[in-house]
Motif scaffolding. Structure first.
Motif, short mmCIF file in Angstrom:
data_model
loop_
_atom_site.label_atom_id
_atom_site.label_comp_id
_atom_site.label_asym_id
_atom_site.label_seq_id
_atom_site.Cartn_x
_atom_site.Cartn_y
_atom_site.Cartn_z
N TYR A 25 0.63 -1.10 0.05
CA TYR A 25 -0.11 -0.04 -0.05
C TYR A 25 0.98 1.37 -0.15
O TYR A 25 0.34 2.23 -0.65
CB TYR A 25 -0.72 0.01 1.26
N ALA A 26 1.87 1.08 0.78
CA ALA A 26 2.94 2.32 0.92
C ALA A 26 3.49 2.58 -0.68
O ALA A 26 3.50 3.92 -1.22
CB ALA A 26 3.89 2.05 1.86
N LEU A 32 1.79 7.70 -6.25
CA LEU A 32 1.00 9.04 -6.59
C LEU A 32 1.76 10.20 -6.41
O LEU A 32 1.28 11.42 -6.24
CB LEU A 32 -0.22 8.96 -5.46
N GLY A 33 2.99 10.29 -5.97
CA GLY A 33 3.94 11.28 -5.74
C GLY A 33 4.37 11.56 -4.38
O GLY A 33 5.18 12.45 -4.17
N VAL A 124 -9.63 1.99 -6.07
CA VAL A 124 -8.60 1.38 -7.06
C VAL A 124 -7.59 2.65 -7.36
O VAL A 124 -8.42 3.40 -7.67
CB VAL A 124 -9.16 0.34 -8.15
N PHE A 125 -6.57 2.47 -7.12
CA PHE A 125 -5.54 3.51 -7.52
C PHE A 125 -5.69 3.86 -9.26
O PHE A 125 -5.70 2.72 -9.95
CB PHE A 125 -3.96 3.25 -7.20
N MET A 147 -9.68 13.60 -6.52
CA MET A 147 -8.52 14.51 -7.43
C MET A 147 -7.67 15.22 -6.62
O MET A 147 -7.95 15.49 -5.46
CB MET A 147 -9.28 15.23 -8.37
N ALA A 148 -6.58 15.46 -7.24
CA ALA A 148 -5.46 16.26 -6.47
C ALA A 148 -4.51 17.00 -7.54
O ALA A 148 -4.34 16.62 -8.49
CB ALA A 148 -4.52 15.10 -5.92
N LYS A 149 -3.91 17.95 -6.96
CA LYS A 149 -3.06 18.85 -7.72
C LYS A 149 -1.97 19.10 -6.85
O LYS A 149 -1.95 19.57 -5.61
CB LYS A 149 -3.76 20.13 -8.03
#
Length: 151
Positions: A25-26, A32-33, A124-125, A147-149
């Motif tokens: 999971y990590a 994702l950044g 789900v990623f 969502m992310a920025k």
């Protein structure tokens, strides 16, 4: 079609599974950044929150999936008010792309039917395109989108 049998994990099996699942999971969070350190910390916090009593956390079910005597994957489900939520499902690396992911998901559906559950959810990623395609083929539909920025 491939078929699997779900066998409940024992508490002794849970301990190494938990460490491996949290590490995976990590890695997904890091993809994702996030930094590896932050992702590991977030994963540890997430698992601690979801499983405060570890293996004995109420309403959580853990299985290994088998094809005959060969372990091919695992499944973690939480049940709440007639709904199953799949927190984690995976296929062992050496048998991926052989239909076991589909078989585990179908076994999960059978278990849900047998236990009078009427809905299955999961997260789900976005980078896991193979899993997303499988879930769509199995009839799952998108119900929300995060969502992310990065700034």
């Amino acid at each position: 079609m491939t078929d699997v049998r779900l066998e409940p994990m024992t508490e002794d099996q849970y301990k190494p599974w938990r460490a491996e699942a949290e590490a995976h999971y990590a890695q997904s969070v890091a993809a994702l950044g996030q930094s590896a350190e932050d992702a590991a910390r977030d994963a540890a916090d997430t698992y601690a929150q979801l499983l405060p009593d570890e293996f004995a956390t109420p309403d959580h079910h853990f299985w290994y999936a088998y094809d005959g005597d060969h372990r091919v994957g695992f499944l973690w489900v939480k049940v709440t008010r007639g709904t199953a939520f799949i927190y984690n499902v995976a296929v062992e690396p050496e048998v991926r792309r052989q239909g076991y992911g589909r078989a585990i998901m179908l076994a999960a559906e059978r278990w849900c039917h047998d236990n009078a559950l009427t809905r299955i959810g999961l997260r789900v990623f976005t980078h896991n395109t193979g899993a997303r395609a499988l879930y769509e083929q199995l009839g799952f539909t998108e119900t929300a989108r995060n969502m992310a920025k990065d700034l």
